[in-house]
Motif scaffolding. Structure first.
Motif, PDB file in Angstrom:
ATOM      1  N   GLY A  85     171.661  21.389  38.766  1.00  0.00           N
ATOM      2  CA  GLY A  85     170.812  21.546  37.594  1.00  0.00           C
ATOM      3  C   GLY A  85     171.570  22.096  36.397  1.00  0.00           C
ATOM      4  O   GLY A  85     172.385  23.006  36.542  1.00  0.00           O
ATOM      5  N   TYR A  86     171.293  21.520  35.221  1.00  0.00           N
ATOM      6  CA  TYR A  86     171.898  21.917  33.948  1.00  0.00           C
ATOM      7  C   TYR A  86     173.379  21.576  33.847  1.00  0.00           C
ATOM      8  O   TYR A  86     174.058  22.009  32.920  1.00  0.00           O
ATOM      9  N   LYS A  87     173.901  20.795  34.793  1.00  0.00           N
ATOM     10  CA  LYS A  87     175.290  20.349  34.708  1.00  0.00           C
ATOM     11  C   LYS A  87     175.324  18.858  34.401  1.00  0.00           C
ATOM     12  O   LYS A  87     174.360  18.131  34.659  1.00  0.00           O
ATOM     13  N   THR A  88     176.445  18.391  33.896  1.00  0.00           N
ATOM     14  CA  THR A  88     176.646  16.952  33.757  1.00  0.00           C
ATOM     15  C   THR A  88     176.989  16.367  35.119  1.00  0.00           C
ATOM     16  O   THR A  88     177.342  17.100  36.062  1.00  0.00           O
ATOM     17  N   ALA A  89     176.912  15.052  35.237  1.00  0.00           N
ATOM     18  CA  ALA A  89     177.281  14.403  36.491  1.00  0.00           C
ATOM     19  C   ALA A  89     178.744  14.687  36.829  1.00  0.00           C
ATOM     20  O   ALA A  89     179.083  14.947  37.992  1.00  0.00           O
ATOM     21  N   ASP A 110     165.806  14.556  31.533  1.00  0.00           N
ATOM     22  CA  ASP A 110     166.074  14.035  32.879  1.00  0.00           C
ATOM     23  C   ASP A 110     167.235  14.717  33.587  1.00  0.00           C
ATOM     24  O   ASP A 110     167.524  14.417  34.746  1.00  0.00           O
ATOM     25  N   ASP A 111     167.937  15.644  32.915  1.00  0.00           N
ATOM     26  CA  ASP A 111     169.032  16.415  33.515  1.00  0.00           C
ATOM     27  C   ASP A 111     170.110  15.512  34.109  1.00  0.00           C
ATOM     28  O   ASP A 111     170.786  15.876  35.065  1.00  0.00           O
ATOM     29  N   GLY A 112     170.276  14.304  33.537  1.00  0.00           N
ATOM     30  CA  GLY A 112     171.301  13.390  34.038  1.00  0.00           C
ATOM     31  C   GLY A 112     171.057  12.915  35.453  1.00  0.00           C
ATOM     32  O   GLY A 112     172.005  12.622  36.200  1.00  0.00           O
ATOM     33  N   TYR A 113     169.794  12.818  35.824  1.00  0.00           N
ATOM     34  CA  TYR A 113     169.394  12.540  37.210  1.00  0.00           C
ATOM     35  C   TYR A 113     170.020  11.257  37.760  1.00  0.00           C
ATOM     36  O   TYR A 113     170.635  11.270  38.837  1.00  0.00           O
ATOM     37  N   ASP A 114     169.910  10.164  37.053  1.00  0.00           N
ATOM     38  CA  ASP A 114     170.426   8.880  37.563  1.00  0.00           C
ATOM     39  C   ASP A 114     171.937   8.918  37.732  1.00  0.00           C
ATOM     40  O   ASP A 114     172.475   8.398  38.729  1.00  0.00           O
ATOM     41  N   ALA A 115     172.624   9.520  36.785  1.00  0.00           N
ATOM     42  CA  ALA A 115     174.082   9.594  36.880  1.00  0.00           C
ATOM     43  C   ALA A 115     174.511  10.457  38.058  1.00  0.00           C
ATOM     44  O   ALA A 115     175.480  10.134  38.765  1.00  0.00           O
ATOM     45  N   ALA A 172     174.048   8.531  41.270  1.00  0.00           N
ATOM     46  CA  ALA A 172     175.120   7.542  41.437  1.00  0.00           C
ATOM     47  C   ALA A 172     176.368   8.191  42.024  1.00  0.00           C
ATOM     48  O   ALA A 172     177.025   7.628  42.915  1.00  0.00           O
ATOM     49  N   VAL A 173     176.693   9.391  41.548  1.00  0.00           N
ATOM     50  CA  VAL A 173     177.858  10.109  42.079  1.00  0.00           C
ATOM     51  C   VAL A 173     177.659  10.430  43.558  1.00  0.00           C
ATOM     52  O   VAL A 173     178.567  10.250  44.388  1.00  0.00           O
ATOM     53  N   LEU A 174     176.462  10.881  43.910  1.00  0.00           N
ATOM     54  CA  LEU A 174     176.192  11.294  45.284  1.00  0.00           C
ATOM     55  C   LEU A 174     176.097  10.108  46.242  1.00  0.00           C
ATOM     56  O   LEU A 174     176.311  10.270  47.442  1.00  0.00           O
ATOM     57  N   LEU A 175     175.806   8.935  45.727  1.00  0.00           N
ATOM     58  CA  LEU A 175     175.809   7.738  46.565  1.00  0.00           C
ATOM     59  C   LEU A 175     177.223   7.190  46.733  1.00  0.00           C
ATOM     60  O   LEU A 175     177.566   6.652  47.785  1.00  0.00           O
TER      61      LEU A 175
END
Length: 357
Positions: free
Chosen positions: A43-47, A108-113, A116-119
């Motif tokens: 949370g609150y970080k970039t991807a 959105d807190d960069g949710y999609d990005a 993608a990193v975690l996948l």
């Protein structure tokens, strides 16, 4: 109670992911190395910031760990209410000699990005706060070999977690420090949460998933109590804030046991969402007027919180803490896990009748 989740770590102790700089890689590594489950807070970080912390954590431990994501927030806030609150905070900005933040800095807190990193670079466990991801997301993470947990604060929310296909539910009682993980935030949510033991009983009857109990847990005897009530593990946040490896500000750590701070409260003052923290001047003066407007108020007050921290002013900081904060222990995180595990073992022995009269 054994499950795919608890089989990952010897002790049923999960270090809560605490956003805002507390859950640093060093803390998560120390917990995992000691036999608990360490967590990073995305949370609150970039991807990319999240990815760099994952790389750093992997360099510190080869044991399982988790990463927490915030769900994107729909537009609930009334711009006029946010504007009124910004006007009320003008004196704070002048006092700390800073500008207020932009409330429209992103929802959105960069949710999609981050997904993608975690996948692309799977981690053992991913948890979600502030809502339930779609089944497609949970299925994709499962195919990647990741176990998924979702926070629930009611039995109905737990049912939604089970229906979506998560592997376990984090059952968060109202005693918990930091943000309540309610799936939909409305003004009526203020202060009306359910205590952990009552909530555990309700959720245990509502779903068949493994449960991770969270909320005010500071001692091994409390871990024993939630395990006896049907949880598979306990999640502790405030207990780890004061540890040596925690990234919390020194003022925050000291405030947990400072007699000046006698109680906690759920407040929207800093973020626009109910979050439990130590009651300080900022909470007293602004909490009653803060609208339901997350993450607008989080962005708005960010410069104030940073300025207060730079000044070492506990009265202007967001001092997130659960109801058990006075029981915090300043220990290395690994040693705290060991102490909790020993206390848990002693409590279990006593419960089984093996203790002395």
């Amino acid at each position: 109670m054994s499950s795919a989740l608890t089989d990952l770590f010897p002790h049923p102790i999960v270090q809560a992911p605490m956003a805002g700089g507390v859950s640093v890689p060093q803390l998560a590594a120390a917990v995992s190395e000691a036999g608990g489950l360490g967590f990073l807070a995305a949370g609150y970080k970039t991807a990319d910031g999240m990815y760099q912390e994952i790389k750093q954590l992997r360099g510190l431990t080869g044991r399982p760990f988790g990463v927490n994501l915030f769900m994107p927030h729909p537009e609930y806030a009334e711009p006029a209410a946010v504007g009124v609150y910004a006007h009320q905070l003008a004196g704070e900005a002048a006092w700390y000699e800073t500008e207020l933040g932009d409330p429209d800095s992103g929802r959105d807190d960069g949710y999609d990005a981050k997904l993608a990193v975690l996948l692309d670079n799977p981690v053992p466990v991913v948890s979600f706060h502030f809502g339930v991801p779609g089944r497609d997301v949970l299925d994709a993470l499962r195919r990647a070999g990741t176990l998924t947990l979702v926070t629930a604060t009611t039995a109905d929310e737990a049912r939604a977690v089970e229906q979506a296909g998560a592997d376990a539910v984090i059952v968060q009682g109202v005693e918990a420090g930091g943000h309540q993980g309610t799936h939909r935030d409305i003004a009526e949510n203020d202060g009306s949460g359910i205590g952990l033991l009552s909530l555990l009983a309700q959720v245990r009857e509502a779903v068949r998933l493994p449960l991770v109990a969270a909320g005010g847990i500071m001692r091994g005897s409390q871990i024993a109590a939630v395990l006896a009530a049907g949880a598979s593990a306990a999640q502790l946040g405030t207990a780890f804030v004061a540890t040596h490896e925690s990234g919390a500000h020194a003022v925050h750590k000291q405030a947990l046991t400072n007699p000046l701070f006698t109680r906690t409260a759920l407040t929207r003052a800093f973020s626009g969402r109910p979050a439990r923290g130590l009651v300080n001047r900022f909470v007293r003066e602004h909490g009653p007027y803060a609208p339901a407007a997350y993450p607008d108020l989080h962005h708005l007050t960010a410069p104030l919180r940073k300025a207060a921290a730079r000044a070492g002013d506990a009265q202007g900081m967001a001092l997130w803490a659960g109801q058990g904060h006075r029981m915090a222990r300043e220990l290395p995180a690994g040693q705290l896990v060991e102490v909790l595990a020993a206390e848990l073992a002693a409590a279990r022995t006593a419960l089984s009748g093996g203790g002395t009269a």
